[in-house]
Design an enzyme around this catalytic site. Structure first.
Site, PDB file in Angstrom:
ATOM      1  N   GLU A 221      11.817 -65.081   4.629  1.00  0.00           N
ATOM      2  CA  GLU A 221      12.737 -65.962   3.913  1.00  0.00           C
ATOM      3  C   GLU A 221      12.951 -67.289   4.644  1.00  0.00           C
ATOM      4  O   GLU A 221      12.914 -67.342   5.874  1.00  0.00           O
ATOM      5  CB  GLU A 221      14.090 -65.252   3.742  1.00  0.00           C
ATOM      6  CG  GLU A 221      13.974 -64.055   2.808  1.00  0.00           C
ATOM      7  CD  GLU A 221      15.247 -63.220   2.666  1.00  0.00           C
ATOM      8  OE1 GLU A 221      15.377 -62.555   1.634  1.00  0.00           O
ATOM      9  OE2 GLU A 221      16.097 -63.222   3.565  1.00  0.00           O
TER      10      GLU A 221
ATOM     11  N   CYS B 138      15.873 -74.002   7.145  1.00  0.00           N
ATOM     12  CA  CYS B 138      15.897 -72.961   8.159  1.00  0.00           C
ATOM     13  C   CYS B 138      14.653 -72.095   7.954  1.00  0.00           C
ATOM     14  O   CYS B 138      14.476 -71.524   6.872  1.00  0.00           O
ATOM     15  CB  CYS B 138      17.178 -72.163   7.925  1.00  0.00           C
ATOM     16  SG  CYS B 138      17.390 -70.795   9.021  1.00  0.00           S
TER      17      CYS B 138
ATOM     18  N   CYS C 270      12.431 -58.670  13.289  1.00  0.00           N
ATOM     19  CA  CYS C 270      12.753 -59.151  14.632  1.00  0.00           C
ATOM     20  C   CYS C 270      12.858 -57.965  15.575  1.00  0.00           C
ATOM     21  O   CYS C 270      13.305 -56.890  15.178  1.00  0.00           O
ATOM     22  CB  CYS C 270      14.082 -59.908  14.617  1.00  0.00           C
ATOM     23  SG  CYS C 270      14.472 -60.718  16.191  1.00  0.00           S
TER      24      CYS C 270
ATOM     25  N   CYS D  32      19.780 -57.347  17.949  1.00  0.00           N
ATOM     26  CA  CYS D  32      21.190 -57.735  18.098  1.00  0.00           C
ATOM     27  C   CYS D  32      22.029 -56.928  17.091  1.00  0.00           C
ATOM     28  O   CYS D  32      21.682 -56.838  15.911  1.00  0.00           O
ATOM     29  CB  CYS D  32      21.366 -59.226  17.823  1.00  0.00           C
ATOM     30  SG  CYS D  32      20.411 -60.262  18.960  1.00  0.00           S
TER      31      CYS D  32
ATOM     32  N   CYS E 232      23.308 -58.487  13.508  1.00  0.00           N
ATOM     33  CA  CYS E 232      22.379 -59.285  12.695  1.00  0.00           C
ATOM     34  C   CYS E 232      21.598 -58.421  11.711  1.00  0.00           C
ATOM     35  O   CYS E 232      21.040 -57.387  12.078  1.00  0.00           O
ATOM     36  CB  CYS E 232      21.403 -60.017  13.614  1.00  0.00           C
ATOM     37  SG  CYS E 232      20.150 -60.965  12.721  1.00  0.00           S
TER      38      CYS E 232
ATOM     39  N   CYS F 121      23.861 -67.323   7.975  1.00  0.00           N
ATOM     40  CA  CYS F 121      23.363 -66.914   9.293  1.00  0.00           C
ATOM     41  C   CYS F 121      23.405 -65.407   9.447  1.00  0.00           C
ATOM     42  O   CYS F 121      24.442 -64.787   9.233  1.00  0.00           O
ATOM     43  CB  CYS F 121      24.234 -67.490  10.398  1.00  0.00           C
ATOM     44  SG  CYS F 121      24.085 -69.235  10.579  1.00  0.00           S
TER      45      CYS F 121
HETATM   46  N1  SAH Z   1      16.551 -65.232  17.038  1.00  0.00           N
HETATM   47  C1  SAH Z   1      17.044 -66.575  17.073  1.00  0.00           C
HETATM   48  C2  SAH Z   1      16.960 -67.222  15.725  1.00  0.00           C
HETATM   49  C3  SAH Z   1      17.868 -66.618  14.672  1.00  0.00           C
HETATM   50  S1  SAH Z   1      19.153 -67.733  14.483  1.00  0.00           S
HETATM   51  C4  SAH Z   1      18.445 -66.595  17.649  1.00  0.00           C
HETATM   52  O1  SAH Z   1      19.032 -65.546  17.769  1.00  0.00           O
HETATM   53  O2  SAH Z   1      18.928 -67.662  18.000  1.00  0.00           O
HETATM   54  C5  SAH Z   1      20.349 -66.864  13.737  1.00  0.00           C
HETATM   55  C6  SAH Z   1      21.703 -67.233  14.260  1.00  0.00           C
HETATM   56  O3  SAH Z   1      22.632 -66.500  13.487  1.00  0.00           O
HETATM   57  C7  SAH Z   1      21.914 -66.813  15.711  1.00  0.00           C
HETATM   58  O4  SAH Z   1      22.743 -67.715  16.382  1.00  0.00           O
HETATM   59  C8  SAH Z   1      22.663 -65.499  15.581  1.00  0.00           C
HETATM   60  O5  SAH Z   1      23.479 -65.242  16.705  1.00  0.00           O
HETATM   61  C9  SAH Z   1      23.466 -65.736  14.332  1.00  0.00           C
HETATM   62  N2  SAH Z   1      23.771 -64.527  13.588  1.00  0.00           N
HETATM   63  C10 SAH Z   1      23.064 -63.382  13.532  1.00  0.00           C
HETATM   64  N3  SAH Z   1      23.678 -62.491  12.727  1.00  0.00           N
HETATM   65  C11 SAH Z   1      24.784 -63.104  12.261  1.00  0.00           C
HETATM   66  C12 SAH Z   1      25.813 -62.709  11.345  1.00  0.00           C
HETATM   67  N4  SAH Z   1      25.794 -61.531  10.763  1.00  0.00           N
HETATM   68  N5  SAH Z   1      26.798 -63.599  11.092  1.00  0.00           N
HETATM   69  C13 SAH Z   1      26.787 -64.818  11.667  1.00  0.00           C
HETATM   70  N6  SAH Z   1      25.842 -65.256  12.498  1.00  0.00           N
HETATM   71  C14 SAH Z   1      24.856 -64.399  12.802  1.00  0.00           C
END
Ligand code: SAH
Length: 377
Positions: free
Chosen positions: A91, A108, A115, A119, A122, A336
């Site tokens: 996506e 984006c 991935c 985390c 996420c 995000c």
């Molecule tokens: N793997 C990279 C790129 C993904 S960016 C990274 O982690 O930076 C995605 C962003 O969204 C990251 O800053 C992550 O911390 C944030 N993120 C992930 N899950 C989220 C959620 N459920 N709500 C808000 N932000 C989230």
């Protein structure tokens, strides 16, 4: 996965064409077809002789993305779902500025299918790791979104699915292609690569000339909490990560961005705000607070609006540049951390995960030799 045609640098493309007996000027034409016109088949390259097209397409296949679904959110955000030629879903998200006057359009992009970083907060993590996207698949997201929007995005962020530093070879390749004057001619100042904090990758990215902007998903202020919500922290704890951030070369006026997902009761206390201030002291940086965007599964919650504001205020009072990122496109799961490219049953990444090994973390990126043999036509 082997290189596909759109992943080749201009020099590699020239070599490939030369090996097939085509004159040198063809390489510029073909490069423009791939990166300016974003063709989806070599047969669209109408000024290239059929024999050359066939030879090229056979020796290095194009493997275009198929645009699967486009969803539009109430706030103007659009989520694009693509299918790779091996039928995996990824996506991208097109995000117009809240303020139309500014005319900003951010895209984006995803760097991997799924991935591996796991985390806890996420949605992409729930898919597990599928595979790296090729450079061609990364840049094609930009080209297809450009066509859809009718204009080139003003800003590109590697904040979609995947961990860009876990696929840094292909991301680096993609950056070169995106900056090429015969393609979209993107300025690296308009590109941001976001990472969970793979320290060797940050160092490597900083050595690129010119380097794009760096964003770090910090998300916690103690190793104890960060270990728990971001397993990568066990390998590269906060002190090491911030050292790498401090060493990242910044040209005049640029700053490192820290993303901080706010999780109620986990990382949103006044004590967290105070620790964050101390951790970032003296660094040219800004902080984006991202109130957690929910999805089915984990036991997290978004803090109250009041808590979010006082967290921000505390940082601001200490002189930190801090912004709250409003959820964009959350009604279509485009915000995000919500990208999970869920489709029909049967295409779930869990199936792939069991059959493909996860590459070591981090693969120390190197300029690898080009893995195809010259053709003999
Ligand atoms: N793997 C990279 C790129 C993904 S960016 C990274 O982690 O930076 C995605 C962003 O969204 C990251 O800053 C992550 O911390 C944030 N993120 C992930 N899950 C989220 C959620 N459920 N709500 C808000 N932000 C989230």
């Amino acid at each position: 996965m082997d290189l596909d045609l759109r992943s080749l640098t201009h020099a590699e493309l020239s070599e490939q064409l030369k090996a097939g007996g085509a004159p040198a000027y063809r390489s510029e034409q073909v490069f423009r077809w791939l990166h300016d016109h974003a063709v989806e088949s070599v047969d669209e390259m109408t000024n290239i002789p059929q024999g050359v097209r066939d030879a090229l397409g056979t020796s290095v296949p194009l493997r275009p993305l198929r645009m699967d679904v486009v969803q539009a959110a109430r706030d103007g955000t659009r989520k694009l779902r693509f299918r790779t030629t091996d039928d995996l879903a990824i996506e991208s998200v097109l995000i117009p500025d809240d303020d139309e006057e500014r005319d900003k359009l951010t895209l984006c992009v995803s760097s991997q299918v799924g991935c591996a970083m796991d985390c806890g907060f996420c949605a992409t993590a729930t898919l597990g790791y599928g595979r790296n996207l090729t450079a061609g698949e990364i840049v094609e997201q930009v080209y297809r979104a450009t066509k859809l929007a009718g204009r080139r995005p003003t800003n590109l962020v590697f904040m979609g699915m995947g961990e860009p530093m876990h696929n840094l070879d292909n991301v680096t390749r993609a950056l070169g292609l995106l900056q090429h004057p015969w393609g979209l001619h993107f300025s690296p100042r308009r590109i941001t690569v976001s990472t969970v904090g793979l320290v060797p990758g940050i160092e490597k990215l900083g050595r690129l000339q010119p380097a794009p902007n760096l964003a770090i998903s910090l998300n916690a202020t103690t190793d104890e909490v960060r270990d728990r919500i971001m397993p990568v922290n066990r390998k590269w704890p906060i002190a090491k990560l911030l050292e790498a951030a401090r060493n990242f070369p910044l040209s005049h006026g640029r700053r490192v961005t820290f993303e901080y997902v706010l999780l109620a009761g986990v990382n949103d206390s006044d004590a967290d705000a105070d620790r964050l201030i101390r951790l970032l002291r003296g660094m040219p940086c800004k902080v984006n607070l991202i109130p957690w965007n929910g999805f089915e599964g984990p036991e997290f919650a978004r803090p109250s609006a009041e808590r979010i504001r006082s967290f921000q205020e505390r940082l601001r009072a200490a002189g930190v540049a801090v912004y709250i990122r409003s959820p964009r496109g959350d009604d279509i799961d485009a915000a995000c951390g919500q990208l999970a490219a869920r489709t029909e049953p049967g295409t779930d990444l869990a199936t792939i995960r069991t059959t493909r090994p996860i590459p070591a973390i981090p693969p120390i990126p190197s300029i690898s030799p080009i893995p195809w043999a010259p053709t003999t036509s």
